[in-house]
Design a protein around this motif. Sequence first.
Motif, PDB file in Angstrom:
ATOM      1  N   ALA A 157       1.422  28.546  10.216  1.00 33.24           N
ATOM      2  CA  ALA A 157       1.519  27.173  10.716  1.00 33.24           C
ATOM      3  C   ALA A 157       0.392  26.967  11.719  1.00 33.24           C
ATOM      4  O   ALA A 157       0.041  27.904  12.452  1.00 33.24           O
ATOM      5  N   LEU A 158      -0.158  25.760  11.751  1.00 28.49           N
ATOM      6  CA  LEU A 158      -1.246  25.475  12.682  1.00 28.49           C
ATOM      7  C   LEU A 158      -1.241  24.000  13.019  1.00 28.49           C
ATOM      8  O   LEU A 158      -1.234  23.146  12.139  1.00 28.49           O
ATOM      9  N   VAL A 159      -1.222  23.691  14.310  1.00 31.31           N
ATOM     10  CA  VAL A 159      -1.317  22.325  14.801  1.00 31.31           C
ATOM     11  C   VAL A 159      -2.406  22.317  15.869  1.00 31.31           C
ATOM     12  O   VAL A 159      -2.304  23.017  16.860  1.00 31.31           O
ATOM     13  N   GLY A 160      -3.445  21.519  15.654  1.00 26.72           N
ATOM     14  CA  GLY A 160      -4.596  21.564  16.545  1.00 26.72           C
ATOM     15  C   GLY A 160      -4.588  20.554  17.662  1.00 26.72           C
ATOM     16  O   GLY A 160      -5.503  20.532  18.479  1.00 26.72           O
ATOM     17  N   GLY A 161      -3.554  19.694  17.735  1.00 25.35           N
ATOM     18  CA  GLY A 161      -3.486  18.700  18.799  1.00 25.35           C
ATOM     19  C   GLY A 161      -2.260  17.831  18.645  1.00 25.35           C
ATOM     20  O   GLY A 161      -1.490  17.960  17.690  1.00 25.35           O
ATOM     21  N   TYR A 162      -2.093  16.910  19.596  1.00 25.82           N
ATOM     22  CA  TYR A 162      -0.907  16.057  19.613  1.00 25.82           C
ATOM     23  C   TYR A 162      -0.840  15.171  18.376  1.00 25.82           C
ATOM     24  O   TYR A 162       0.206  15.053  17.743  1.00 25.82           O
ATOM     25  N   ASP A 163      -1.963  14.534  18.005  1.00 21.47           N
ATOM     26  CA  ASP A 163      -1.993  13.645  16.839  1.00 21.47           C
ATOM     27  C   ASP A 163      -3.428  13.561  16.344  1.00 21.47           C
ATOM     28  O   ASP A 163      -4.327  13.150  17.088  1.00 21.47           O
ATOM     29  N   PHE A 164      -3.648  13.917  15.082  1.00 18.37           N
ATOM     30  CA  PHE A 164      -4.994  13.955  14.515  1.00 18.37           C
ATOM     31  C   PHE A 164      -5.636  12.566  14.501  1.00 18.37           C
ATOM     32  O   PHE A 164      -6.852  12.428  14.625  1.00 18.37           O
ATOM     33  N   ARG A 165      -4.822  11.509  14.352  1.00 24.17           N
ATOM     34  CA  ARG A 165      -5.371  10.155  14.344  1.00 24.17           C
ATOM     35  C   ARG A 165      -5.924   9.770  15.706  1.00 24.17           C
ATOM     36  O   ARG A 165      -6.828   8.944  15.803  1.00 24.17           O
ATOM     37  N   TRP A 166      -5.362  10.340  16.750  1.00 27.19           N
ATOM     38  CA  TRP A 166      -5.771  10.033  18.116  1.00 27.19           C
ATOM     39  C   TRP A 166      -7.001  10.849  18.508  1.00 27.19           C
ATOM     40  O   TRP A 166      -7.937  10.338  19.120  1.00 27.19           O
ATOM     41  N   ASN A 167      -6.999  12.118  18.131  1.00 28.30           N
ATOM     42  CA  ASN A 167      -8.100  13.000  18.507  1.00 28.30           C
ATOM     43  C   ASN A 167      -8.212  14.108  17.468  1.00 28.30           C
ATOM     44  O   ASN A 167      -7.244  14.812  17.197  1.00 28.30           O
ATOM     45  N   GLN A 168      -9.410  14.250  16.871  1.00 33.43           N
ATOM     46  CA  GLN A 168      -9.598  15.189  15.766  1.00 33.43           C
ATOM     47  C   GLN A 168     -10.056  16.578  16.212  1.00 33.43           C
ATOM     48  O   GLN A 168     -10.295  17.447  15.376  1.00 33.43           O
ATOM     49  N   VAL A 169     -10.199  16.789  17.513  1.00 32.23           N
ATOM     50  CA  VAL A 169     -10.614  18.109  17.993  1.00 32.23           C
ATOM     51  C   VAL A 169      -9.503  19.123  17.715  1.00 32.23           C
ATOM     52  O   VAL A 169      -8.348  18.925  18.113  1.00 32.23           O
ATOM     53  N   ASN A 170      -9.850  20.204  17.030  1.00 32.25           N
ATOM     54  CA  ASN A 170      -8.879  21.254  16.707  1.00 32.25           C
ATOM     55  C   ASN A 170      -8.898  22.281  17.830  1.00 32.25           C
ATOM     56  O   ASN A 170      -9.789  23.117  17.921  1.00 32.25           O
ATOM     57  N   ARG A 181       0.848  -1.193   0.000  1.00 24.95           N
ATOM     58  CA  ARG A 181       0.000   0.000   0.000  1.00 24.95           C
ATOM     59  C   ARG A 181       0.884   1.244   0.000  1.00 24.95           C
ATOM     60  O   ARG A 181       1.609   1.511   0.949  1.00 24.95           O
ATOM     61  N   ARG A 182       0.867   1.981  -1.111  1.00 25.22           N
ATOM     62  CA  ARG A 182       1.621   3.243  -1.193  1.00 25.22           C
ATOM     63  C   ARG A 182       0.691   4.388  -0.819  1.00 25.22           C
ATOM     64  O   ARG A 182      -0.342   4.583  -1.473  1.00 25.22           O
ATOM     65  N   ASN A 183       1.033   5.079   0.231  1.00 32.08           N
ATOM     66  CA  ASN A 183       0.205   6.193   0.653  1.00 32.08           C
ATOM     67  C   ASN A 183       0.424   7.392  -0.246  1.00 32.08           C
ATOM     68  O   ASN A 183       1.397   7.473  -1.006  1.00 32.08           O
ATOM     69  N   ARG A 184      -0.467   8.346  -0.143  1.00 30.55           N
ATOM     70  CA  ARG A 184      -0.334   9.576  -0.903  1.00 30.55           C
ATOM     71  C   ARG A 184       0.965  10.274  -0.510  1.00 30.55           C
ATOM     72  O   ARG A 184       1.396  10.226   0.638  1.00 30.55           O
ATOM     73  N   ASN A 185       1.580  10.928  -1.446  1.00 35.43           N
ATOM     74  CA  ASN A 185       2.879  11.549  -1.225  1.00 35.43           C
ATOM     75  C   ASN A 185       2.719  12.882  -0.496  1.00 35.43           C
ATOM     76  O   ASN A 185       2.895  13.957  -1.059  1.00 35.43           O
ATOM     77  N   ILE A 186       2.382  12.775   0.794  1.00 28.85           N
ATOM     78  CA  ILE A 186       2.184  13.969   1.619  1.00 28.85           C
ATOM     79  C   ILE A 186       3.550  14.556   1.954  1.00 28.85           C
ATOM     80  O   ILE A 186       4.379  13.913   2.585  1.00 28.85           O
ATOM     81  N   GLU A 187       3.783  15.807   1.552  1.00 28.84           N
ATOM     82  CA  GLU A 187       5.079  16.438   1.793  1.00 28.84           C
ATOM     83  C   GLU A 187       5.108  17.228   3.096  1.00 28.84           C
ATOM     84  O   GLU A 187       6.137  17.304   3.756  1.00 28.84           O
ATOM     85  N   VAL A 188       3.975  17.832   3.458  1.00 29.61           N
ATOM     86  CA  VAL A 188       3.889  18.620   4.698  1.00 29.61           C
ATOM     87  C   VAL A 188       2.634  18.178   5.447  1.00 29.61           C
ATOM     88  O   VAL A 188       1.536  18.662   5.162  1.00 29.61           O
ATOM     89  N   PRO A 189       2.768  17.264   6.396  1.00 34.32           N
ATOM     90  CA  PRO A 189       1.574  16.824   7.129  1.00 34.32           C
ATOM     91  C   PRO A 189       0.985  17.969   7.957  1.00 34.32           C
ATOM     92  O   PRO A 189       1.666  18.552   8.798  1.00 34.32           O
ATOM     93  N   ALA A 190      -0.271  18.272   7.700  1.00 31.58           N
ATOM     94  CA  ALA A 190      -0.992  19.299   8.459  1.00 31.58           C
ATOM     95  C   ALA A 190      -2.469  18.923   8.468  1.00 31.58           C
ATOM     96  O   ALA A 190      -3.305  19.601   7.869  1.00 31.58           O
ATOM     97  N   PRO A 191      -2.821  17.821   9.130  1.00 30.35           N
ATOM     98  CA  PRO A 191      -4.191  17.302   9.036  1.00 30.35           C
ATOM     99  C   PRO A 191      -5.250  18.253   9.595  1.00 30.35           C
ATOM    100  O   PRO A 191      -6.387  18.253   9.113  1.00 30.35           O
ATOM    101  N   TYR A 192      -4.888  19.037  10.613  1.00 27.36           N
ATOM    102  CA  TYR A 192      -5.885  19.971  11.155  1.00 27.36           C
ATOM    103  C   TYR A 192      -6.177  21.090  10.162  1.00 27.36           C
ATOM    104  O   TYR A 192      -7.316  21.537  10.035  1.00 27.36           O
ATOM    105  N   VAL A 193      -5.167  21.524   9.433  1.00 29.25           N
ATOM    106  CA  VAL A 193      -5.371  22.514   8.371  1.00 29.25           C
ATOM    107  C   VAL A 193      -6.236  21.917   7.266  1.00 29.25           C
ATOM    108  O   VAL A 193      -7.186  22.546   6.782  1.00 29.25           O
ATOM    109  N   ALA A 194      -5.918  20.679   6.870  1.00 30.91           N
ATOM    110  CA  ALA A 194      -6.683  20.020   5.807  1.00 30.91           C
ATOM    111  C   ALA A 194      -8.146  19.874   6.195  1.00 30.91           C
ATOM    112  O   ALA A 194      -9.040  20.065   5.367  1.00 30.91           O
TER     113      ALA A 194
END
Length: 507
Positions: free
Chosen positions: A443-456, A255-268
């Motif tokens: 720059a924006l980071v809404g939490g420790y890890d988006f996979r763990w908790n999606q609350v921004n 499984r090849r994941n999408r070529n994410i260059e700058v992870p910013a899931p809360y921004v996305a």
Amino acid sequence: MHARLKPIVKWLALALAAAFSGGTMLTMAAYLYLAPLLPEAETYRYVQLETPLRIYTADGRLIDEIGNRRNPVEFEEIPQVLTNALIATEDVRFYSHPGVDVQSLMRGFYGFLTGQGLGGGSTISMQLSNNLSFDSDNVYLRKFKEIPFALQIQRELTREEILTLYMNTIYFGAGADGIGAAAYVYYGKEASDLTLAEAAMMISLLPCPSTCNPLANPERAISRRETRLKNMLKENMITEAEFNAANSAPVTALRRNRNIEVPAPYVAEMVRQTLYEQFAEGTYSRGFEVTTSIDGDKQLAANRALVSGLERYYDRRHGYRGTNTNYPPESADPRTVWMGHLAPIPTYGNQQPAIVTAIEERSFRALLKNGEEVEVPWDGISWAYAFRSRNEAWPPPSTAADAVQPGDLIRVKQGEEHWELGQVPDIQGALVSVSPSNGQILALVGGYDFRWNQVNRVLTPRPPGSNFKPFVYGAALENGYSPSSIVNDAPFTRGDYRPNNYENNFL
């Protein structure tokens, strides 16, 4: 006898003529009814293929891609082994029938009546007609429409256009629509570079892309690949030697994941929600490309700063909370059992799941979910003071056994020089960086890890806590207080409001 048969033959001929005329009339009536419902050729010759939402930084680096992946290809980019595998499996008379294969339809109908698995009767053109239209129709009306639509497609498109459109619209599983995306997702290459074994594997997915793919069920995928190769050998599309080589080839799909260059899931997620309010489900298929104000380098630095700050500079200072799960090495092969326990556990932040396999006085070894076994030295353990309360951690460990035991399910992280004992922080945080010149979010980071908790937590209203103290101190300095001013730390009230700190003191 001849005289007696003559009336019977006459009535039989009349009955056959009536049946033929009736069938012809029904066919013409069905066509006259369905013809206005069929799309014009231009609507599918230049069909707008669904493409996902793509979100970029200000300097053009990919933040996220949301929706099924699709990379359309031209006919010249489709390898011959792939079209041969498709034709040999789905429609051996593709180049000779007019879009509907009566022989295959009759075989399929006979198999349905007798309960035998003789294969379906749909041609490639009929399958394409179903891909392009009729999604909301019931199954019987959809099948009824497929036939005239397939005939129309085959009249108005060349065989090459039909194959290209088919390959670009069919779903191959793993979030890949079309062969261009599937070749990358499974093999990390262009469609034109697929080998015979890989092409046969791709075609084997078509009836059941989610459950038959080599990622979900490798053994079943190998069996289905062999069937496709046998079809090609039967049609003289490959030699016996080519069959043997491809059939014995190992499964190399990953499984090849999408070529994410700058992870910013809360921004996305902020972008996705904004677009969804306007375009609903079209958000994921209309090919929107959004360029944000995010500075790629600053976002990467912000990701590292928040995760490292929560892990190292806050959570560790409050002690090691230990583990609640232990899988003792009871069987002769505990490694296999441990790998099964690790498989479903995700990595959060820098913290990888692991199980302790062996302990020395000042180190221990741990098994990672990828099968690697790593050593954690004392420098990676010595921080693990025993957690006692929010404000107390004691005593410090004197040996590795004070922190872990064999079979413990723990977290470890890769440090700069060695592996370290870790834990997912028992606290959250957020970070936002704003340009002082124009107010743009850099720059924006809404939490420790988006996979763990999606609350921004950048956007979620929360009590400001100690973040408000600089404003209080600033106001005090503006009103005559100095850094050496003494204030009585005593309770006071304003109406019904009586402020106090978390520890139930006052200032």
